[in-house]
Design a protein around this motif. Structure first.
Motif, PDB file in Angstrom:
ATOM      1  N   VAL A   1       1.093  -1.039   0.100  1.00 28.56           N
ATOM      2  CA  VAL A   1      -0.374  -0.215  -0.331  1.00 28.56           C
ATOM      3  C   VAL A   1       1.017   1.326   0.270  1.00 28.56           C
ATOM      4  CG1 VAL A   1       0.095  -0.073   2.195  1.00 28.56           C
ATOM      5  CG2 VAL A   1      -1.995   1.202   1.270  1.00 28.56           C
TER       6      VAL A   1
ATOM      7  N   THR B   1      -3.399   0.523  -3.594  1.00 32.58           N
ATOM      8  CA  THR B   1      -2.700  -0.762  -3.127  1.00 32.58           C
ATOM      9  C   THR B   1      -2.382  -1.306  -4.355  1.00 32.58           C
ATOM     10  OG1 THR B   1      -4.832  -1.811  -3.466  1.00 32.58           O
ATOM     11  CG2 THR B   1      -4.068  -2.019  -0.849  1.00 32.58           C
TER      12      THR B   1
ATOM     13  N   THR C   1       4.256   0.412   1.883  1.00 27.89           N
ATOM     14  CA  THR C   1       4.239  -0.178   3.699  1.00 27.89           C
ATOM     15  C   THR C   1       3.419  -2.044   2.970  1.00 27.89           C
ATOM     16  OG1 THR C   1       3.483   1.246   4.685  1.00 27.89           O
ATOM     17  CG2 THR C   1       3.079  -0.945   5.612  1.00 27.89           C
ATOM     18  N   GLN C   2       4.323  -3.272   2.983  1.00 29.55           N
ATOM     19  CA  GLN C   2       4.096  -4.374   2.351  1.00 29.55           C
ATOM     20  C   GLN C   2       2.742  -4.552   3.517  1.00 29.55           C
ATOM     21  OE1 GLN C   2       7.281  -7.156   2.524  1.00 29.55           O
ATOM     22  NE2 GLN C   2       8.465  -5.479   2.636  1.00 29.55           N
ATOM     23  N   GLN C   3       1.818  -5.436   3.113  1.00 30.78           N
ATOM     24  CA  GLN C   3       0.553  -6.034   3.672  1.00 30.78           C
ATOM     25  C   GLN C   3       0.888  -7.754   3.662  1.00 30.78           C
ATOM     26  OE1 GLN C   3      -2.425  -4.921   0.972  1.00 30.78           O
ATOM     27  NE2 GLN C   3      -3.256  -3.492   2.095  1.00 30.78           N
TER      28      GLN C   3
ATOM     29  N   THR D   1      -3.443  -9.358   9.285  1.00 33.81           N
ATOM     30  CA  THR D   1      -2.081  -8.401   8.490  1.00 33.81           C
ATOM     31  C   THR D   1      -2.721  -7.238   8.048  1.00 33.81           C
ATOM     32  OG1 THR D   1      -3.556 -10.733   7.364  1.00 33.81           O
ATOM     33  CG2 THR D   1      -3.211  -7.880   5.696  1.00 33.81           C
TER      34      THR D   1
ATOM     35  N   LEU E   1      -3.141  -3.583   7.178  1.00 31.68           N
ATOM     36  CA  LEU E   1      -2.829  -3.492   6.305  1.00 31.68           C
ATOM     37  C   LEU E   1      -2.131  -1.496   5.550  1.00 31.68           C
ATOM     38  CD1 LEU E   1      -7.225  -3.044   6.967  1.00 31.68           C
ATOM     39  CD2 LEU E   1      -5.776  -4.754   5.928  1.00 31.68           C
ATOM     40  N   ASN E   2      -1.487  -0.921   6.262  1.00 31.11           N
ATOM     41  CA  ASN E   2      -1.551   0.039   6.373  1.00 31.11           C
ATOM     42  C   ASN E   2       0.037   0.920   7.819  1.00 31.11           C
ATOM     43  OD1 ASN E   2      -0.843   2.967   4.726  1.00 31.11           O
ATOM     44  ND2 ASN E   2      -2.441   3.243   3.802  1.00 31.11           N
TER      45      ASN E   2
ATOM     46  N   TYR F   1       0.892   0.382  13.090  1.00 26.21           N
ATOM     47  CA  TYR F   1       0.678   0.067  11.515  1.00 26.21           C
ATOM     48  C   TYR F   1      -0.967  -0.802  11.770  1.00 26.21           C
ATOM     49  CZ  TYR F   1       5.417  -1.700  10.422  1.00 26.21           C
ATOM     50  OH  TYR F   1       5.748  -1.426  10.187  1.00 26.21           O
TER      51      TYR F   1
END
Length: 373
Positions: free
Chosen positions: A220, A234, A265-267, A287, A289-290, A298
């Motif tokens: 994202v 995303t 940012t990796q999801q 998980t 998200l952002n 996070y």
């Protein structure tokens, strides 16, 4: 049903050739197609008129792609001002239009991103002209089979990003096939000529290095200043240019941007730990998200609702990333490691430490809060 674009219209929708019910994606695609076609850099023989057209197109896009400005425009028309929000702005100047254009492509010049600067003996043919062997079209994903462009357009590469390929037509090529310069005359969209090695097609990108996120990783976007409209969107990793230190990210609408690791940012999947205020969350999987930079937290989606909530905001010290996750090192007293890209090679939950292999080749042990995914 909207007719074709009308640059002389006083209606922003008609300028872009989209209906008043057009989605953001449809507006973006119309703008991209028209801005690339009418940009002065693509019209060297009529730059003055091209610049005027380009400003008209970009002014329409600036209003219609912004929800608030579009709402005002729909209600008041141009009485809301060229910016859509009221005021006395006297149209759009070229510099502002060009800034919006580059921001649309992630702060890059799309002509230098996708098109090489070499010219063959026939002058400016190839992609944008009608001569033999004009500007060679090069995409970083490799060479390909050139397809025809109508009205004298020349070589079209295989493997363009979906959003770009859709604008120009052309047939997907084969990895390893070199691109050829364009042939003059009337082309035929979708026709392809085999050009094995003939045009010095660039080889396919090497796999990302060990410290970079693998191709296909979901991300994202955040913290973009010149292209703020993309924040929160995303996409997925398409490649990594180690020389520039940038990822190639394909968004859900097929737009491809070149972005720094710090803007992503990796999801990824995480485990929650050490949450005293909500101990029932500890041990749960979630998980990412952002990441909210202002709050330093996070946002994570829980695998199961807790107290009616399916998402919570947590600091980095309360999430455990999996082995293999790519991260950016931060907050260490040893400045040589801060900002380094790295890969988590081990997780010690008892000591609450990661072992990470940094891009400089060194392996270090650091706390959970000293990395960003």
């Amino acid at each position: 049903m909207a007719s074709g674009p009308d640059l002389k219209s006083d209606d922003y929708y008609k300028v872009l050739g989209v209906p008043r019910t057009a989605t953001d994606n449809e507006i973006a695609k119309a703008y991209k197609k028209m801005a690339l076609r009418h940009h002065p850099d693509k019209n060297p023989n009529d730059k003055e008129q091209a610049a005027e057209n380009f400003k008209v197109i970009t002014e329409a896009y600036e209003v219609l792609h912004d929800a608030d400005k579009r709402r005002n425009y729909d209600q008041f028309g141009k009485l809301a001002g060229p910016g859509g929000g009221g005021g006395g702005q006297e149209g759009m100047n070229f510099q502002h239009a060009d800034d919006i254009f580059k921001a649309f492509f992630g702060g890059n010049d799309p002509f230098s991103m996708f098109f090489g600067g070499e010219h063959g003996e026939g002058g400016p043919g190839g992609m944008f002209g009608g001569g033999m062997g004009g500007p060679r079209v090069v995409f970083q994903g490799g060479g390909g089979m050139p397809g025809g462009m109508p009205h004298g357009g020349g070589g079209m590469p295989a493997g363009l990003p979906p959003g770009m390929a859709g604008l120009f037509g052309g047939m997907s090529g084969m990895n390893g096939m070199g691109g050829m310069g364009g042939m003059g005359g009337v082309g035929f969209p979708g026709m392809a000529g085999m050009g094995k090695g003939g045009g010095k097609g660039r080889a396919a990108l090497a796999p990302p290095p060990q410290h970079a996120a693998p191709i296909g990783t979901l991300v994202v976007l955040r913290g973009l200043q010149s292209a703020q409209e993309h924040n929160g969107k995303t996409g997925k990793v398409k490649g990594f240019d180690e020389g520039k230190g940038r990822y190639s990210i394909e968004l859900d609408d097929d737009t491809v941007l070149s972005l720094r690791p710090g803007n992503l940012t990796q999801q990824c999947r995480v485990k929650l730990v050490g949450i005293d205020s909500m101990p029932e969350l500890n041990g749960q999987s979630a998980t990412v998200l952002n990441f909210n930079e202002q709050q330093g937290r996070y946002t994570v989606k829980l695998s199961a609702k807790v107290n009616g909530r399916d998402a919570v905001g947590l600091k980095a010290e309360h999430i455990i990333l999996s082995k293999g996750t790519r991260v950016i090192v931060q907050g260490l007293s040893s400045e040589q490691f801060n900002g380094q890209m790295a890969q988590i090679t081990a997780v010690d939950e008892e000591a609450a430490r990661y072992t990470v292999q940094c891009q400089n080749g060194k392996s270090i042990k650091i706390k959970y809060e000293n990395v960003m995914c």
